[in-house]
Every structure is written in structure tokens, then in C-alpha cells.
Write a protein that holds these residues in place. Sequence first.
Motif, PDB file in Angstrom:
ATOM      1  N   PHE A 135     -29.656   5.810  39.999  1.00  0.00           N
ATOM      2  CA  PHE A 135     -28.921   5.098  39.001  1.00  0.00           C
ATOM      3  C   PHE A 135     -28.124   6.310  38.172  1.00  0.00           C
ATOM      4  CE2 PHE A 135     -32.730   2.643  39.910  1.00  0.00           C
ATOM      5  CZ  PHE A 135     -31.951   1.689  40.798  1.00  0.00           C
ATOM      6  N   PRO A 136     -27.123   6.940  39.022  1.00  0.00           N
ATOM      7  CA  PRO A 136     -26.429   7.824  38.154  1.00  0.00           C
ATOM      8  C   PRO A 136     -25.500   7.261  37.129  1.00  0.00           C
ATOM      9  CG  PRO A 136     -25.549   7.686  40.414  1.00  0.00           C
ATOM     10  CD  PRO A 136     -26.683   6.725  40.246  1.00  0.00           C
TER      11      PRO A 136
ATOM     12  N   GLU B  61     -29.481   5.506  29.398  1.00  0.00           N
ATOM     13  CA  GLU B  61     -30.802   5.687  28.961  1.00  0.00           C
ATOM     14  C   GLU B  61     -31.679   4.392  28.804  1.00  0.00           C
ATOM     15  OE1 GLU B  61     -32.117   5.392  25.657  1.00  0.00           O
ATOM     16  OE2 GLU B  61     -34.193   5.898  26.424  1.00  0.00           O
TER      17      GLU B  61
ATOM     18  N   LEU C  84     -32.306   2.996  32.327  1.00  0.00           N
ATOM     19  CA  LEU C  84     -33.483   3.780  33.155  1.00  0.00           C
ATOM     20  C   LEU C  84     -34.881   3.329  32.527  1.00  0.00           C
ATOM     21  CD1 LEU C  84     -31.706   7.352  33.219  1.00  0.00           C
ATOM     22  CD2 LEU C  84     -31.993   5.516  35.132  1.00  0.00           C
TER      23      LEU C  84
ATOM     24  N   GLU D  18      -6.013  13.557  14.805  1.00  0.00           N
ATOM     25  CA  GLU D  18      -7.345  13.346  14.982  1.00  0.00           C
ATOM     26  C   GLU D  18      -7.665  11.792  14.360  1.00  0.00           C
ATOM     27  OE1 GLU D  18     -10.123  16.520  13.763  1.00  0.00           O
ATOM     28  OE2 GLU D  18      -8.926  16.673  11.880  1.00  0.00           O
TER      29      GLU D  18
ATOM     30  N   ILE E 100      -8.735   8.093  13.387  1.00  0.00           N
ATOM     31  CA  ILE E 100     -10.028   7.192  13.583  1.00  0.00           C
ATOM     32  C   ILE E 100      -9.594   5.814  13.561  1.00  0.00           C
ATOM     33  CG2 ILE E 100     -12.330   6.552  12.857  1.00  0.00           C
ATOM     34  CD1 ILE E 100     -12.425   9.219  13.796  1.00  0.00           C
TER      35      ILE E 100
ATOM     36  N   THR F  27     -12.290   7.232  18.264  1.00  0.00           N
ATOM     37  CA  THR F  27     -10.882   7.856  18.304  1.00  0.00           C
ATOM     38  C   THR F  27      -9.978   7.222  18.979  1.00  0.00           C
ATOM     39  OG1 THR F  27     -12.076   9.361  20.311  1.00  0.00           O
ATOM     40  CG2 THR F  27     -11.875  10.212  17.960  1.00  0.00           C
ATOM     41  N   SER F  28     -10.390   5.931  19.655  1.00  0.00           N
ATOM     42  CA  SER F  28      -9.155   5.180  20.348  1.00  0.00           C
ATOM     43  C   SER F  28      -9.616   3.694  20.041  1.00  0.00           C
ATOM     44  CB  SER F  28      -9.270   5.333  21.785  1.00  0.00           C
ATOM     45  OG  SER F  28     -10.375   4.869  22.653  1.00  0.00           O
TER      46      SER F  28
ATOM     47  N   LYS G 293      -9.749   1.654  22.137  1.00  0.00           N
ATOM     48  CA  LYS G 293     -10.138   1.034  23.222  1.00  0.00           C
ATOM     49  C   LYS G 293     -11.776   1.116  23.008  1.00  0.00           C
ATOM     50  CE  LYS G 293     -10.701   2.678  27.422  1.00  0.00           C
ATOM     51  NZ  LYS G 293     -10.419   3.558  28.137  1.00  0.00           N
ATOM     52  N   ARG G 294     -12.169   2.385  22.677  1.00  0.00           N
ATOM     53  CA  ARG G 294     -13.490   2.906  22.485  1.00  0.00           C
ATOM     54  C   ARG G 294     -14.251   2.089  21.294  1.00  0.00           C
ATOM     55  NH1 ARG G 294     -15.631   7.813  23.806  1.00  0.00           N
ATOM     56  NH2 ARG G 294     -14.868   8.360  25.818  1.00  0.00           N
TER      57      ARG G 294
END
Lengths: 236, 236
Positions: B62-63, B67, B70, B187, B189, B207-208, B210-211
Amino acid sequence: MDIGDLQQSIHHRFAQVKLVRAALTHSSYANEQEGDGDNERLEFLGDAVLELCVSEEGYRRFPDAPEGQLTRIRSQMVKEKSLAAIARELGLHRHILLGRGEELQGGRDRDALLADAFEALMGAVFLDGGFEAARRTILHIFKNRWPRPEMLPETKDYKSRLQEVAQERFRDRPVYMLAGTSGPEHEKIFMVDAALPTGEVFRGISTSVKRAEQEAARLALETLEPGENPIAFKDQ
Amino acid sequence: MDIGDLQQSIHHRFAQVKLVRAALTHSSYANEQEGDGDNERLEFLGDAVLELCVSEEGYRRFPDAPEGQLTRIRSQMVKEKSLAAIARELGLHRHILLGRGEELQGGRDRDALLADAFEALMGAVFLDGGFEAARRTILHIFKNRWPRPEMLPETKDYKSRLQEVAQERFRDRPVYMLAGTSGPEHEKIFMVDAALPTGEVFRGISTSVKRAEQEAARLALETLEPGENPIAFKDQ
């Protein structure tokens, strides 16, 4: 990232240097940099690598230690505080890639963050060089951190241990009484009660009086010293 | 102890047969027979062997799994119930050496006892043949027990997941609002609030935009689905 000194400290030269970078990338950094992976999956793997290597070495070093003692030794060796100390000795804190927020909040010196990075690094060694490489690295790092065998209590003789505990706690000794026997002569079962000065009674059952006494003492100790860690460790 | 069929099932031929006997000796039997060791130390070791082999294979299969996923997969794979089922399939219950008391109390069919014996057996394979032998054995035993990748939820897209959950639970969707920005232009935020139909608000910072939205959605999901295990497993 100059990792020459780090590779020397851990006795492993990476074929895949990108694994080191991943191991030292905290999620706070990865979240800031589109495209970078963090070290959490490597930490998941490294935790298990560390656990097995320390378990195996403990198993070999302490051939007379019962399972409970091995578990306590291992948990002392791999607890967060111990791993964070190792991470600092290896200088990991100088290499870890952190996000700005985490940096401002002092993340670079947090035990949890350092311990995670160390685990991730062990996961990276495992992926890079296989189990034997990881074992070599881990045994090297831990070689002076094991408790000395003479510091482990003689756990097999529960009666002696109970005697000590009862004297210390109640200024009196436990009393053992044969409570009964059962079964035919050739496979007789003995029941022995250990009575504490408090009046509490614990019954051991086995095929000899001696073993039944030990079992009764063991049960009494489980009540008197629940979860006690009898192993003295040099603190990191 | 005839272990021919057992060796065939686990794909490992023991050089040291006494290890198999030790792995299958419950403490209740060892306590009755002066001189015999029980399987508890091997269980300690085998538990760690199993954990690493399953961790490594999960990591590779499951690449894209984070975490947390997993960890959930692994805990499903190695939980007592799963291991007891494997032990029964391997017929371990027929081989385990039990004390009379434990036998009378139905110990031969207890999940905990069977799972422990299986772990001990994996510890024995590890000592007998090394890590590669243990890995081969474990991957063979577990090969049809992994969740299929398509059954894993797409965890990266927290916004879509939150949308589904909110529709289902509140018959309404979450609303995202840019709550502010800070820092110099190069930069910057972004702070984004995700508001649930209940009025609860979760703030993501990144920082975006979307994120930051994803982060806000992730925080909301942690509250709406705490500890939820999103992985469907075919029960053993």
C-alpha cells in the motif's frame, strides 16, 4: 543535506540517499512543500524494525529472563525518552526538516518528534540495506544501553522475593499451608495457600508442594507489586 | 510430536526440532513437568517478528496508504482473533502441549492460547532459519488475508470524504471560507475554516488554499469519525 557524519555514527552508508531525507522530513515540512513526502510511513516501519532487533538481542542476552522481564527491558530501551536521547546523540536534531510553525513552537527539541525521526531513520536503513544492515546498526547504537545481567532480579524464586516484600511492608513473613491434595498417588496434585500478614490468601496448585508454594507466592506478588518494574536502568 | 504436516503448512523445515516443541509448550504443561521450558519467551520474540514482517509487507503493498491506515491494517492482521484462526487452520490445537487443568478448562480452543502458540512458532522459525525464513513463512501464511487495495478508502482527499459524511449525517454540506492570510507575498500562509451544518468550525492553515481546505476537512473528520476504522476486511 550533509549526512557524512550521520552515516558514520550509525555505521551505515546509504545507497539510496533519498531515504535519509525522507526519514528526516517532518510532516510539518512536507505540508509546506508541495510534493515532498514526510517520514510517517518510515516511522511506522522503523518502529517494528527496532522492536524486533531489540527483542532478539534481549532474548539472547538474557537467556534466563522470563517473558515479562524481556518485555520490561524492551519497553525501557525503546521508550520515547530513550530514543529521543539517542536522536540527540546522533545529532538528528540538526538535520530534521521542520515546518516554520513547528520550528517556532520548539519542535526541534521535542522528544516525540526526535524519537519518531530516529525510528524513521531505522526504517530507512532497513529498506536500504535489509534486515541484517538494520540489525547491525541498531545493535551498535544500543550496545552500551543494556541493563547488566547482574542488575536483573532473580525472578524465578518467588518465595524469596515475597519474603522480602512482606518483611519490608508488614514486618512479618508469609505463612504457607498445605490446603489439600487430589488425584491418584502417581499423579497427585498439591494445593498450597500462602497467607499474608494482612490475612489475604493466595492458592497455588501444582504437581509438587515446592512448585505449588512458588505459584502461590507468584500470585501474591502479582497483587502486592502490580506492574512494578523491578529493573534498574541507568537513566539516559 | 509428529510435525511433518505442520512443517509443510508453514513452508519451513526445522533444523532444530526442539524449537517447535518449545513453541507448542504452554506454561501450564511446563509447570507440571519439571525441567521443560514453556513458549512464553518465543512468543515474545515471535510477536515482534510477525509485527515487522506484516509491517514491511503492508508498507510495500500500500504505497499510498498513510501511516494511520498502515497501522490499522496491521492491527487487523495480527489481532488475537486473526492469529487464532490461522493457528486452527494450521492445526496447532492438535499439537499444543497443555497442562491438565488448562485442558479441563477448554484451553485448547482458547483464542489467546492459540494466538500465543502461533506467535511462538513464528519466533521459532526466526531462530531456526533467520529473518528471511520467517518472512517467507509469514508472507506465505498471510498471502490471502490482505485487504484488496481497492477496498482502502481514498484517504488523501479529505474534502470529498467530509462531503459524504456531512451529507449522510446532516443532509447538508460543509462550507469553506478563507479566514485570513499572513506573511509576505512569497511565503504567504492561508487560513481556511470548514464550517459544518452543526455550526462547528475547523481551521486549516497551510501554504495554499487547497491544502488549507484539506487540512480543515481532515480536522473535521477527526471529530466526526474518531477512531473509525474505514477498512473493510473479510472476516476470518
